[in-house]
Write a protein that holds these residues in place. Structure first.
Motif, mmCIF file in Angstrom:
data_model
loop_
_atom_site.group_PDB
_atom_site.id
_atom_site.type_symbol
_atom_site.label_atom_id
_atom_site.label_comp_id
_atom_site.label_asym_id
_atom_site.label_seq_id
_atom_site.Cartn_x
_atom_site.Cartn_y
_atom_site.Cartn_z
ATOM 1 N N ASP A 85 0.844 -1.197 0.000
ATOM 2 C CA ASP A 85 0.000 0.000 0.000
ATOM 3 C C ASP A 85 0.877 1.244 0.000
ATOM 4 O O ASP A 85 1.699 1.421 0.901
ATOM 5 N N ARG A 86 0.695 2.107 -0.993
ATOM 6 C CA ARG A 86 1.516 3.320 -1.122
ATOM 7 C C ARG A 86 1.083 4.411 -0.135
ATOM 8 O O ARG A 86 1.852 5.331 0.155
ATOM 9 N N MET A 117 0.833 -4.072 5.153
ATOM 10 C CA MET A 117 0.647 -5.072 4.108
ATOM 11 C C MET A 117 -0.584 -5.886 4.481
ATOM 12 O O MET A 117 -0.808 -6.178 5.652
ATOM 13 N N VAL A 118 -1.369 -6.263 3.460
ATOM 14 C CA VAL A 118 -2.607 -6.994 3.699
ATOM 15 C C VAL A 118 -2.539 -8.337 2.988
ATOM 16 O O VAL A 118 -2.168 -8.408 1.806
ATOM 17 N N PRO A 132 4.521 3.460 4.466
ATOM 18 C CA PRO A 132 3.896 2.829 3.301
ATOM 19 C C PRO A 132 4.917 2.118 2.417
ATOM 20 O O PRO A 132 6.087 2.505 2.361
ATOM 21 N N ALA A 133 4.443 1.073 1.730
ATOM 22 C CA ALA A 133 5.335 0.227 0.934
ATOM 23 C C ALA A 133 5.241 0.572 -0.535
ATOM 24 O O ALA A 133 4.172 0.916 -1.049
ATOM 25 N N VAL A 144 11.111 -4.910 1.889
ATOM 26 C CA VAL A 144 10.146 -3.903 1.444
ATOM 27 C C VAL A 144 10.840 -2.553 1.371
ATOM 28 O O VAL A 144 11.526 -2.143 2.318
ATOM 29 N N SER A 145 10.655 -1.861 0.255
ATOM 30 C CA SER A 145 11.198 -0.501 0.150
ATOM 31 C C SER A 145 10.101 0.515 0.435
ATOM 32 O O SER A 145 8.959 0.368 -0.012
ATOM 33 N N HIS A 146 10.472 1.538 1.204
ATOM 34 C CA HIS A 146 9.570 2.644 1.524
ATOM 35 C C HIS A 146 10.084 3.855 0.731
ATOM 36 O O HIS A 146 10.811 4.710 1.264
#
Length: 313
Positions: free
Chosen positions: A244-245, A250-251, A264-265, A279-281
């Motif tokens: 999710d930006r 994360m879902v 946010p990812a 994961v990059s933010h």
């Protein structure tokens, strides 16, 4: 384990220790690096602001000139590295052994992504709404597939015996073989790429907070309202997780589960076949390693500006 992260806003690749996120190196690679590919002992770097691809091997950086601007993604075909170059309406064919340009093939305007199936490369055009089927060995286009009127082809992926191209403008995904489109399906608004899971195809709709799940033949669509701004779907330990930006989470798409993140990812790369995922933010200049099984963040570190898609080495 090392995690390599291209930092688009800092013109470098940062190397992080997979155990605790400690920085192990920072390598200047050129203008606006966005995607990486491990090729033999080297890491190839797509530097969108240059007419060249950077190659990092044992800490040393070399360049392979493409002659055209905007290397964006990589695809590997029979020992060759293919690089769509958005500024030159062509795909560059690189020989990784000699570290040289083996050829260029003109394709649709603003090629962005490519995938390989049965030795052929499928290159999507963001302007022409086409997918060019390229024979890398012969350095020629075998077929041009029309995705549809006013289509903007972003992501291209191969799997399930076919190729999937995402039409960002039309809000749809198409399935194709080497001659034509074989199936079409509507998905959410402003899709960017398809993610192929063990049994399903997933497409995130960035502008309407949905993820569409489909059978490989694009039948049996299921729309999941996840909210926020779903950027992409990552397959972690065989299960689809939504990035999710807008929201720091994360879902899990197929289960009633979520995982809180520090920010946010933007993009992710799973760690092997286990439950770990990097994961990059992008908007917050950080990278995390998380466990989907334990629902926890194992580490988070600051990085240079705009960390793009991580690569676990």
């Amino acid at each position: 384990m090392l995690v390599a992260v291209p930092c688009a806003g800092a013109d470098c690749v940062v190397l992080l220790d997979g155990d605790d996120g400690t920085e192990r190196g920072r390598i200047a690679v050129g203008d606006h690096p966005v995607h990486l590919a491990a090729v033999g002992s080297a890491v190839f770097v797509a530097t969108m602001g240059e007419r060249a691809v950077s190659v990092v091997d044992d800490g040393r950086v070399g360049k392979i000139g493409t002659g055209i601007l905007g290397p964006s993604h990589f695809a590997l075909a029979d020992g060759l590295v293919l690089v769509p170059c958005t500024g030159g309406d062509a795909v560059a064919i690189l020989d990784p052994d000699s570290r040289s340009l083996a050829g260029r093939v003109g394709v649709g305007a603003e090629p962005h992504d490519a995938a390989v199936r049965d030795g052929l490369a499928y290159v999507g055009s963001r302007v022409d709404g086409t997918v060019s089927v390229v024979d890398p060995d012969a350095a020629r286009v075998k077929q041009t597939i029309d995705v549809g009127a006013d289509a903007r082809v972003q992501g291209v992926d191969a799997g399930f015996g076919a190729v999937y191209a995402v039409d960002q403008t039309g809000g749809r995904v198409v399935r194709a073989d080497e001659t034509d489109v074989t199936a079409r399906a509507d998905v959410g608004a402003n899709p960017y790429e398809a993610t192929l899971g063990p049994e399903r195809v997933y497409v995130a709709g960035r502008d309407d907070g949905t993820v569409t799940s489909l059978a490989p033949d694009l039948s049996d669509p299921e729309t999941h309202g996840v909210g926020g701004r779903p950027t992409a779907v990552s397959i972690v330990d065989g299960a689809p997780w939504v990035l999710d930006r807008e929201r720091a989470r994360m879902v899990a798409l197929d289960a009633d589960a979520s995982l809180s993140l520090p920010a946010p990812a933007f993009a992710a790369d799973p760690v092997g076949d286990g439950d770990g995922v990097t994961v990059s933010h992008y908007d917050d200049d950080r990278v995390s390693l998380v466990s989907t099984a334990d629902r926890e963040v194992r580490w988070t570190v600051e990085t240079p500006a705009q960390p793009f898609e991580p690569l676990v080495l």
